[in-house]
Design a protein around this motif. Structure first.
Motif, mmCIF file in Angstrom:
data_model
loop_
_atom_site.group_PDB
_atom_site.id
_atom_site.type_symbol
_atom_site.label_atom_id
_atom_site.label_comp_id
_atom_site.label_asym_id
_atom_site.label_seq_id
_atom_site.Cartn_x
_atom_site.Cartn_y
_atom_site.Cartn_z
ATOM 1 N N GLY A 664 0.998 -1.113 0.108
ATOM 2 C CA GLY A 664 0.042 -0.011 -0.109
ATOM 3 C C GLY A 664 0.879 1.200 0.033
ATOM 4 N N HIS A 665 1.807 1.156 0.828
ATOM 5 C CA HIS A 665 2.532 2.390 0.888
ATOM 6 C C HIS A 665 3.594 2.612 -0.406
ATOM 7 N N VAL A 668 1.408 4.917 -2.369
ATOM 8 C CA VAL A 668 1.754 6.466 -1.654
ATOM 9 C C VAL A 668 2.859 6.773 -2.409
ATOM 10 N N ASN A 751 -7.704 3.869 1.114
ATOM 11 C CA ASN A 751 -6.406 4.671 1.563
ATOM 12 C C ASN A 751 -6.698 5.717 2.460
ATOM 13 N N ALA A 797 0.127 8.071 5.553
ATOM 14 C CA ALA A 797 -0.739 7.508 4.339
ATOM 15 C C ALA A 797 -0.399 6.125 4.448
ATOM 16 N N THR A 798 -1.779 5.262 4.390
ATOM 17 C CA THR A 798 -1.418 3.924 4.154
ATOM 18 C C THR A 798 -2.686 3.244 3.683
ATOM 19 N N ARG A 799 -2.684 2.124 3.634
ATOM 20 C CA ARG A 799 -4.086 1.145 2.822
ATOM 21 C C ARG A 799 -4.221 0.198 3.565
ATOM 22 N N ASP A 828 -8.768 9.234 2.401
ATOM 23 C CA ASP A 828 -8.237 9.593 1.202
ATOM 24 C C ASP A 828 -9.271 9.274 0.008
#
Length: 839
Positions: A664-665, A668, A751, A797-799, A828
């Motif tokens: 995930g990152h 980003v 996100n 920020a992550t997911r 997000d």
């Protein structure tokens, strides 16, 4: 008796099934069923019975290892001549007992000779530390099912094989990502040093011979009487493992602690002060290794304050240590005057050579200049520091970093030896002769008496030591390489994997593939073509923030503008940095045509449309590489998932969590960097990917209740530069949207931002069906050890992804977020992903 042994063996087998990583590569796990068993010795003969002796430790380790691997407990003796004994000791101890010396090759300090032939097990070191290294070597072979008949000697490439810890007296660790210090707590040495003993065991097994236990940004109280007595306790714990203790110093200690009016290195009172402190240390620690000094850098005091030279500063400590055999590791990371970005000739990368080259030959023989591998600061790619070529009359050591300060902070898998090897294998061509960096730092090239390496290794109280199971491969590999810089990175990795996760070929092959692809992938999505790691250099050094490299005084500039990018470091038109290399190398870097593409932007300022050797433009390469890197990170998740059932559940789930985070990152990172340079250059992506996200539902475009749009800074850290946050920090917010996608099965990726200081809760529904729920607490509970952020930015920020969700066109998606603490349940976007789509 036999029944009891069987019971304990079975108990041991049961215990190792529950793995937490604390034993690292020294698990001594039983071999798989059906595996052959070698002829084992009947007893162990350790030729020193003193509990503080590394030879005694070797005997205990052999007993523990053979029992763990084979379920056979051998007795340990210090005398006797049984033919079937495994004998461990020094060559001189063996000769004294047996009247002969079987070692056929010359051994230097710390070297050892291993003979495992025809039922013989002889492990003989040049010194006791070498004998312990040999015992670990033998056990490593057995643990990997390698029962070869071998007889050989091995010697270290260099005498200095150190690690640096950035631990503070209060128990915190600068750039530490795995919990509190194992050494310090509350301003003192920790009362319980069990973890220190375990750490010493790990380091000894990879042939590390000294540890600097405190931060290079040292506290002057380190050398007060209480703390000297305290670190002496650490040295006592180290000693049975052949590890010496070193200390970092605050240059201004004579003024801060000694009540002097100066810390001028040429002042007689200052000299007397350091002589007295050094004597006091050796009174407590007879085998004290020496000092590590960071001075005149990033605000730290040093000799330049008094218009003295760096050699004056280093020699002050060298002369205090010389009577005791100690050494000074003096860091070349020296810059206090921050450069002026408006000056096209200004370049922080020039500092090391500018400061140190004029002093070559003025340092005492027990001074080693500790040089970071590149001219800036542990970046994802840098050229080899030219200082290695400019000190032929001075001993040097290379400084590496196992702690991934700029490289994902143990939350991203990045296997570092391939990066290190780009530096160590680089030929500086001094005097037009072969001058590999590795041969410079070992002392071989310039015939220096000392040399080697130091690595920043910020272990903590986390069971995994570094915060991540897979990151431990970097520590293991550092030790192996420091002993022999020609060792193959992939072979080291495979040894580590077998020792850490077992002998299953699928496990070994999969982890090898992941790890060997990890540095190229990280470089691709974090900053390539020599542009450095495009992280936030003003804050946490973790997530993306390319804006901070320029328009700041720290000198890590990219000089990106609307037409071009890159530092001009040529002699002809730029900062002159390329001219710090010997002529052959300087000529290569001076010319844009002969500069390797992977360092193009380090040495040259070019247009975004500059063609690379691949025929791509710089900007298109940026777009392609960032997408490719992120796609590779997605594959790491699938590859790790394929090992379910082949790796114990505890470690499987922990690594899966981190690989999912990295996947995930990496997106980003990808989006932040490509959006930033797309915005700056105005040049579109030929593939039409940048800014085009047909599978995303932006939070600000959903129907909001209790949520409001929030402009994220920097803009590129959020999709469409905007997130949504709850209207207050005690609000429950809802965001809903109609799903306008063809009916089918999708992965649902959300996100969001995980801030330090709050644990928001989230639920996601399709119609009234709960798809999943989670808490934004990964940084607060330490599940992720990276430097946290209190802002909505590229660090936080992550997911999270919910796989295989069935939806129908017209279904309603709803997310419910409840704020907590400072964290306003920030979101997000949601990505509705068909199979195989990464967005």
């Amino acid at each position: 008796m036999m029944h009891n042994l069987l019971f304990y063996y079975l108990l041991f087998v049961g215990l190792v099934a529950a793995e937490n990583g604390r034993q690292a590569w020294l698990r001594y796990a039983p071999l798989p069923r059906g595996h052959s068993t070698p002829t084992l010795p009947s007893t162990i003969l350790a030729l020193n019975s003193s509990a503080s002796s590394p030879v005694y430790t070797a005997g205990q380790e052999l007993q523990k290892g053979i029992q763990g691997i084979f379920g056979k407990r051998l007795s340990v003796h210090a005398t006797g001549k049984q033919a079937s004994s495994a004998v461990v000791g020094t060559a001189s101890q063996f000769q004294k007992l047996f009247g002969s010396n079987p070692v056929k090759d010359e051994l230097i300090e710390d070297g050892f000779w291993l003979n495992v032939k025809g039922g013989t097990v002889q492990i003989l070191g040049q010194n006791e530390r070498g004998a312990l290294y040999g015992a670990f070597e033998y056990l490593s072979m057995l643990a990997q099912g390698n029962f070869s008949n071998v007889e050989y000697a091995t010697n270290p490439a260099a005498p200095i094989r150190w690690v640096n810890s950035w631990d503070n007296m209060d128990g915190s660790i600068e750039r530490g990502f795995a919990g509190k210090s194992v050494f310090f707590a509350g301003g003192h040495v920790a009362s319980n040093l069990t973890r220190v003993s375990e750490y010493a065991r790990l380091l000894s097994s990879i042939r590390i011979n000294a540890v600097v236990v405190n931060n290079v940004n040292a506290n002057f109280t380190t050398v007060n009487a209480e703390n000297i007595a305290g670190v002496a306790r650490i040295a006592d714990v180290f000693r049975p493992y052949g590890i010496q203790l070193g200390l970092s110093l605050d240059f201004a200690t004579p003024m801060k602690l000694g009540n002097l009016s100066t810390y001028d290195p040429l002042d007689s009172e200052v000299i007397a002060y350091w002589n007295a402190v050094t004597q006091q240390i050796y009174d407590h620690i007879f085998d004290f290794a020496g000092y590590l000094v960071k001075a005149d850098s990033e605000g730290t005091p040093g000799p330049l304050v008094y218009n003295r030279t760096l050699a004056d500063g280093a020699n002050l400590f060298a002369r205090a240590l010389q009577p005791f055999g100690g050494i000074v590791m003096y860091r070349a990371f020296v810059y206090n005057q921050l450069p002026d970005e408006g000056d096209w000739k200004a370049d922080r990368a020039n500092a090391a050579v500018d400061y140190f080259q004029p002093l070559d030959g003025q340092f005492d023989d027990n001074v080693i200049i500790q040089i970071k591998y590149g001219p800036i600061d542990f970046q994802v790619r840098e050229p080899a520091s030219p200082l290695f070529a400019n000190l032929p009359n001075t001993s040097t050591a290379i400084e590496l970093q196992v702690a991934q300060e700029y490289l994902g902070q143990q939350c991203h898998l990045v296997y570092l030896p391939p990066l290190w090897r780009t530096i160590l294998d680089f030929d500086l061509r001094v005097d037009n002769q072969s001058s590999l960096v590795r041969n410079v730092v070992t002392g071989e090239r310039f015939k220096r008496p000392l040399g080697g390496s130091a690595a920043v290794v910020n272990v903590g109280l986390n069971d995994t030591w570094l915060g991540s199971h897979l990151a431990m491969s970097n520590l293991y590999a550092y030790g192996r390489l420091a002993w022999d810089w020609t060792s193959d990175s992939e072979e080291i990795l495979q040894d580590w994997t077998r020792l850490t996760f077992g002998l299953d070929k699928t496990v070994v092959d999969t982890i090898t593939q992941m790890s060997m692809a990890s540095w190229p992938a990280y470089e691709n999505y974090s900053g390539n073509l020599g542009e450095q790691t495009l992280t936030d250099i003003l804050y946490t050094h973790f997530g993306p923030n390319p804006q901070t490299l320029d328009n700041t005084p720290w000198g890590q500039w990219t000089r990106a503008d609307h037409t071009g990018i890159g530092m001009d470091r040529t002699v002809s038109t730029g900062t002159g940095f390329s001219g710090q290399y010997p002529p052959e190398v300087a000529a290569m870097y001076e010319d844009v045509e002969t500069t390797p593409d992977d360092l193009l932007l380090w040495f040259h300022h070019v247009n975004y449309t500059q063609k690379l050797k691949s025929a791509k433009t710089v900007i298109q390469h940026f777009y392609d590489a960032h997408y490719e890197g992120a796609e590779t990170a997605q594959r790491f998740v699938q590859m790790w998932q394929s090992l379910k059932g082949k790796v114990d559940d505890e470690r499987f789930e922990d690594v899966l969590f981190r690989q999912s985070f990295q996947a995930g990152h990496s997106i980003v990172w990808r989006d932040a960097v490509v959006n930033f340079y797309n915005n700056v250059s105005g040049i579109p992506d030929d593939a039409g990917r940048v800014g085009h996200h047909p599978f995303r539902i932006e939070g600000e475009n959903m129907v909001l209740s209790g949520y409001r749009p929030y402009a994220v800074t920097p803009f590129e850290a959020a999709s469409n530069a905007t997130a949504i946050v709850t209207t207050t920090n005690s609000t429950v917010g809802t965001a809903t949207a109609m799903l306008d996608f063809a009916s089918g099965v999708y992965d649902l990726a959300v996100n969001y931002f995980d801030l330090y200081g709050g644990n928001s809760t989230y639920q996601v529904f399709v119609n009234s069906r709960l798809i999943g729920e989670w808490i934004g607490n990964a940084v607060d509970i330490g599940k992720l050890g990276h430097s946290p952020s209190i802002y909505l930015d590229g660090h936080s920020a992550t997911r999270i992804t919910f796989p295989k969700v069935s939806i129908k066109r017209g279904d309603t998606l709803k997310i419910v977020g409840e704020a907590n603490g400072v964290e306003p349940a920030p979101l997000d976007y949601v990505a509705v992903l068909p199979a195989g789509v990464v967005d």
